[in-house]
Motif scaffolding. Sequence first.
Motif, mmCIF file in Angstrom:
data_model
loop_
_atom_site.group_PDB
_atom_site.id
_atom_site.type_symbol
_atom_site.label_atom_id
_atom_site.label_comp_id
_atom_site.label_asym_id
_atom_site.label_seq_id
_atom_site.Cartn_x
_atom_site.Cartn_y
_atom_site.Cartn_z
ATOM 1 N N THR A 75 -7.921 -8.035 -20.877
ATOM 2 C CA THR A 75 -8.928 -7.289 -20.109
ATOM 3 C C THR A 75 -8.286 -6.615 -18.908
ATOM 4 N N ASP A 76 -7.451 -7.366 -18.179
ATOM 5 C CA ASP A 76 -6.761 -6.799 -17.011
ATOM 6 C C ASP A 76 -5.830 -5.670 -17.431
ATOM 7 N N GLU A 77 -5.099 -5.862 -18.522
ATOM 8 C CA GLU A 77 -4.177 -4.843 -19.003
ATOM 9 C C GLU A 77 -4.928 -3.573 -19.403
ATOM 10 N N ASP A 78 -6.016 -3.706 -20.127
ATOM 11 C CA ASP A 78 -6.811 -2.537 -20.528
ATOM 12 C C ASP A 78 -7.328 -1.790 -19.305
ATOM 13 N N ARG A 79 -7.807 -2.517 -18.321
ATOM 14 C CA ARG A 79 -8.324 -1.875 -17.109
ATOM 15 C C ARG A 79 -7.208 -1.144 -16.370
ATOM 16 N N TYR A 80 -6.050 -1.753 -16.298
ATOM 17 C CA TYR A 80 -4.895 -1.144 -15.630
ATOM 18 C C TYR A 80 -4.472 0.145 -16.333
ATOM 19 N N PHE A 81 -4.315 0.098 -17.659
ATOM 20 C CA PHE A 81 -3.902 1.284 -18.404
ATOM 21 C C PHE A 81 -4.936 2.402 -18.260
ATOM 22 N N THR A 82 -6.214 2.066 -18.296
ATOM 23 C CA THR A 82 -7.269 3.061 -18.102
ATOM 24 C C THR A 82 -7.189 3.665 -16.705
ATOM 25 N N SER A 83 -6.920 2.846 -15.713
ATOM 26 C CA SER A 83 -6.811 3.327 -14.332
ATOM 27 C C SER A 83 -5.644 4.298 -14.176
ATOM 28 N N LEU A 84 -4.487 3.973 -14.770
ATOM 29 C CA LEU A 84 -3.332 4.867 -14.672
ATOM 30 C C LEU A 84 -3.646 6.239 -15.253
ATOM 31 N N ALA A 85 -4.402 6.275 -16.335
ATOM 32 C CA ALA A 85 -4.730 7.543 -16.985
ATOM 33 C C ALA A 85 -5.568 8.452 -16.086
ATOM 34 N N ASN A 86 -6.234 7.889 -15.090
ATOM 35 C CA ASN A 86 -7.105 8.664 -14.206
ATOM 36 C C ASN A 86 -6.476 9.024 -12.867
ATOM 37 N N VAL A 87 -5.249 8.638 -12.638
ATOM 38 C CA VAL A 87 -4.596 8.901 -11.355
ATOM 39 C C VAL A 87 -4.313 10.396 -11.190
ATOM 40 N N THR A 88 -4.610 10.921 -9.980
ATOM 41 C CA THR A 88 -4.323 12.329 -9.671
ATOM 42 C C THR A 88 -3.510 12.480 -8.385
ATOM 43 N N GLY A 89 -3.385 11.411 -7.607
ATOM 44 C CA GLY A 89 -2.646 11.514 -6.355
ATOM 45 C C GLY A 89 -2.205 10.150 -5.861
ATOM 46 N N TYR A 90 -1.448 10.148 -4.756
ATOM 47 C CA TYR A 90 -0.959 8.890 -4.200
ATOM 48 C C TYR A 90 -0.656 9.035 -2.718
ATOM 49 N N LYS A 91 -0.593 7.877 -2.072
ATOM 50 C CA LYS A 91 -0.150 7.786 -0.676
ATOM 51 C C LYS A 91 0.739 6.556 -0.557
ATOM 52 N N LEU A 92 1.831 6.675 0.166
ATOM 53 C CA LEU A 92 2.674 5.528 0.494
ATOM 54 C C LEU A 92 2.501 5.299 1.990
ATOM 55 N N THR A 93 1.876 4.186 2.347
ATOM 56 C CA THR A 93 1.556 3.895 3.729
ATOM 57 C C THR A 93 1.795 2.429 4.035
ATOM 58 N N ASP A 94 2.555 2.154 5.092
ATOM 59 C CA ASP A 94 2.764 0.780 5.547
ATOM 60 C C ASP A 94 3.192 -0.150 4.415
ATOM 61 N N GLY A 95 4.117 0.289 3.588
ATOM 62 C CA GLY A 95 4.606 -0.541 2.495
ATOM 63 C C GLY A 95 3.630 -0.671 1.339
ATOM 64 N N SER A 96 2.604 0.162 1.322
ATOM 65 C CA SER A 96 1.588 0.108 0.275
ATOM 66 C C SER A 96 1.539 1.409 -0.508
ATOM 67 N N LEU A 97 1.320 1.297 -1.785
ATOM 68 C CA LEU A 97 1.108 2.455 -2.648
ATOM 69 C C LEU A 97 -0.369 2.568 -2.917
ATOM 70 N N VAL A 98 -0.967 3.691 -2.557
ATOM 71 C CA VAL A 98 -2.388 3.922 -2.803
ATOM 72 C C VAL A 98 -2.481 5.016 -3.865
ATOM 73 N N LEU A 99 -3.008 4.660 -5.034
ATOM 74 C CA LEU A 99 -3.201 5.638 -6.113
ATOM 75 C C LEU A 99 -4.631 6.156 -6.034
ATOM 76 N N LEU A 100 -4.784 7.450 -6.219
ATOM 77 C CA LEU A 100 -6.077 8.103 -6.125
ATOM 78 C C LEU A 100 -6.494 8.600 -7.492
ATOM 79 N N ASP A 101 -7.788 8.475 -7.823
ATOM 80 C CA ASP A 101 -8.228 8.894 -9.156
ATOM 81 C C ASP A 101 -8.999 10.194 -9.107
ATOM 82 N N LYS A 102 -9.422 10.631 -10.301
ATOM 83 C CA LYS A 102 -10.148 11.881 -10.484
ATOM 84 C C LYS A 102 -11.509 11.813 -9.831
#
Length: 133
Positions: free
Chosen positions: A106-133
């Motif tokens: 379930t976690d893997e399916d949710r993760y793969f689905t989330s990656l498919a929707n990524v359109t942007g990112y931010k690297l802030t304070d040692g964190s990667l923030v992925l942004l979706d559609k």
Amino acid sequence: MKRTGILILALLCIGAVILTAGCVNTGSQPNPAGTTWVLAGFGTGSDAASLPVTTISLTFGDNGSASGNGGVNGYSVSYTADPGAGTLTFGPIAATLMAGPAQFMTDEDRYFTSLANVTGYKLTDGSLVLLDK
């Protein structure tokens, strides 16, 4: 625009990172190439879900390819990042086809689905923030 969480990643052995969603101008960002991240959870705020019960990872290669472990299956995926604009997209995911415990899958399916929707990112304070559609 409404911000909805996708998932949370943490810099391997360093700290937490929140992957949020929405239409935001991220501006110039560091290149993600050569970095490795592990999933710490899904969503933010009231949309937050529990932490995954297994380790899910993402490593950005220097050549536009990324790979990792979805919790059960190894995977690889192409990516296109424009650090100047803070945009990031992933191509189709190629993963092994092993089965695992229901919650891991379930976690893997949710993760793969989330990656498919990524359109942007931010690297802030040692964190990667992925942004979706």
